[in-house]
Design a protein around this motif. Structure first.
Motif, PDB file in Angstrom:
ATOM      1  N   TYR A  45       0.829  -1.206   0.000  1.00 35.13           N
ATOM      2  CA  TYR A  45       0.000   0.000   0.000  1.00 35.13           C
ATOM      3  C   TYR A  45       0.871   1.267   0.000  1.00 35.13           C
ATOM      4  O   TYR A  45       0.408   2.348  -0.352  1.00 35.13           O
ATOM      5  N   LYS A  82       3.029   1.911  -2.035  1.00 38.73           N
ATOM      6  CA  LYS A  82       3.262   2.181  -3.455  1.00 38.73           C
ATOM      7  C   LYS A  82       4.746   2.267  -3.823  1.00 38.73           C
ATOM      8  O   LYS A  82       5.214   3.277  -4.344  1.00 38.73           O
ATOM      9  N   ARG A 136       8.097   1.850  -5.952  1.00 36.09           N
ATOM     10  CA  ARG A 136       8.351   1.952  -7.395  1.00 36.09           C
ATOM     11  C   ARG A 136       9.133   0.761  -7.915  1.00 36.09           C
ATOM     12  O   ARG A 136       9.246   0.558  -9.115  1.00 36.09           O
ATOM     13  N   LYS A 143       0.001  -6.140  -7.594  1.00 41.45           N
ATOM     14  CA  LYS A 143       0.579  -5.026  -8.366  1.00 41.45           C
ATOM     15  C   LYS A 143       1.264  -5.569  -9.620  1.00 41.45           C
ATOM     16  O   LYS A 143       2.492  -5.676  -9.683  1.00 41.45           O
TER      17      LYS A 143
END
Length: 108
Positions: A15, A17, A19, A43
């Motif tokens: 969560y 995020k 890269r 993801k």
């Protein structure tokens, strides 16, 4: 840059995020391949660089088939290959991997 104590901790932190994920084949209780599959189910576009001391092509093929962006064998050339892979990831999206690049090379 974050490090996780196990695969579950990594999965539960998606969560945030990230890269990029750099994932080892041996994670203690769970294999890196199982964690890779979980990451990709949550993801699918997240680049995952898979590190392993396994020298067989079957491990590499399994990791790439599961969605690894790159499979890097841990050997004397691993650092160079990791830098090259990060450079490839960095070029299409300038700035996103600038911090990673700086941490690895000391160059901005």
């Amino acid at each position: 840059v974050r490090a996780f104590i196990n695969g579950d901790h990594c999965i539960s932190s998606l969560y945030l995020k990230p890269r990029l994920v750099i994932l080892d084949h041996h994670l203690g209780g769970e294999s890196g391949l199982a964690v890779l599959k979980k990451i990709k189910s949550v993801k699918p576009k997240l680049p995952v660089i898979y590190l392993s001391a396994q020298r067989n092509t079957e491990s590499a093929a399994e990791a790439v088939k599961a969605g690894a962006y790159e499979y890097i064998e841990k050997n004397s050339a691993a650092y160079v290959k990791l830098r090259s892979t990060l450079d490839r990831l960095r070029k299409p999206q300038p700035g996103i991997f600038r911090r990673w690049w700086y941490l690895l090379t000391g160059k901005s």
